[in-house]
Design an enzyme around this catalytic site. Structure first.
Site: not given
Ligand SMILES: [Zn+2]
Length: 298
Positions: A218, A220
């Protein structure tokens, strides 16, 4: 190996430490589970030993079976010590990471080359210091011999592999604040996670060749689209990452690679304590850790 129960009856040459989502390894035959005791307590769980081609693999699920060990509690010394005691000389560390860069997108792989330590010092980070002091170099924490091999194998099975990246290791278990995330980005860090340290420090002290395969799961929290990422899409990225990582690991076991690097000499001139003064618990651990060259002269 007087202090490592069971290790004398088993051996391996390649260690794989699996992170979030990677709790076993595909493609192994002759599988054995081994419960090892070390002077640093139990490893994260039973080590899984198996064979691929002519290589004997030892697999450690870093967070334990069922992901029950938080980053701060991972028994990194026991994990590294157990691999060393089995005869492992090379370790691939796999970890899920967040991206701190716009061009490192979820699903990408990163062959790590540097580390920044933002843990809080509560994790035991050395095998030395109890009667024996050693200062190994950590200038290049990842093995320069194996990194190009890992990159080549990864690029053969995955479309987006970054040849280098700096991993920012935070204590966790909470993720960063937005201000922290922006700070790390301003410092030039590339990915963020909670587990590469002290593992890399200990691998160097144990004179193991150590490489890091980071799987971007992902962005952050700095990313403007962060909040739009739902749990299902993260889970889908993670599942795809793990499937790709399995292929990379299998491919790595079948690669031949040059045999020269300095990792196995990391303790040359690193032990500052006079030999006459070697004492205490550290001395007791030396035969396994340094058995290839120090033990014969003890
Ligand atoms: Zn090396």
């Amino acid at each position: 190996m007087r202090d490592t129960g069971g290790a004398a009856f088993h051996s391996a040459d390649l260690g794989i430490i699996g992170g979030s989502g990677l709790y076993s390894l595909e493609g192994l035959s002759d599988i054995t589970e081994v419960e090892l005791k070390t002077p640093y307590g139990d490893p994260s769980g039973p080590l899984i030993l198996g064979t691929v081609g002519d290589r004997r693999i030892a697999f450690v699920p870093r967070h334990g079976r069922g992901h029950v060990i938080s980053p701060s509690k991972i028994p990194a010394r026991a994990n590294i010590y157990a691999l060393k005691a089995l005869g492992v000389s090379e370790v691939i560390s796999v970890s899920a990471v967040g991206s701190l860069r716009g061009d490192f997108t979820p699903g990408d792989m990163v062959i790590l080359d540097q580390l920044i330590d933002r843990t809080r010092g509560v994790r035991p980070a050395s095998f030395f210091g109890d009667g024996m002091v050693a200062h190994v170099s950590l200038a290049d924490p990842y093995c320069g011999r194996l990194r190009p091999v890992l990159e080549r194998v990864a690029a053969a099975v995955h479309p987006t592999v970054h040849e280098a990246g700096t991993y920012c290791c935070i204590e966790g278990p909470q993720f960063s604040t937005r201000a922290e995330s922006e700070l790390y980005r301003s410092w030039g860090m590339d990915v963020i996670g909670m587990t590469a340290l002290p593992e890399a420090r200990l691998a160097r002290e144990a004179e193991l060749c150590y490489v890091g395969l980071a799987l971007v799961t992902d962005y952050d929290c700095w990313h403007p689209r962060h909040d739009s990422v739902d749990a299902q899409s993260v889970a889908e990225v993670m599942a795809a990452n793990i499937s790709a990582a399995q292929k990379v690991l299998l491919g790595f076991t079948q690669e031949t690679h040059p045999s020269q690097c300095n990792c196995h000499r990391a303790l040359d001139n690193a032990i500052m304590t006079d030999r006459q003064a070697w004492q205490g618990a550290s001395l007791g651990h030396v035969p396994t850790l340094l058995r290839d060259r120090v033990a014969p002269v003890l």
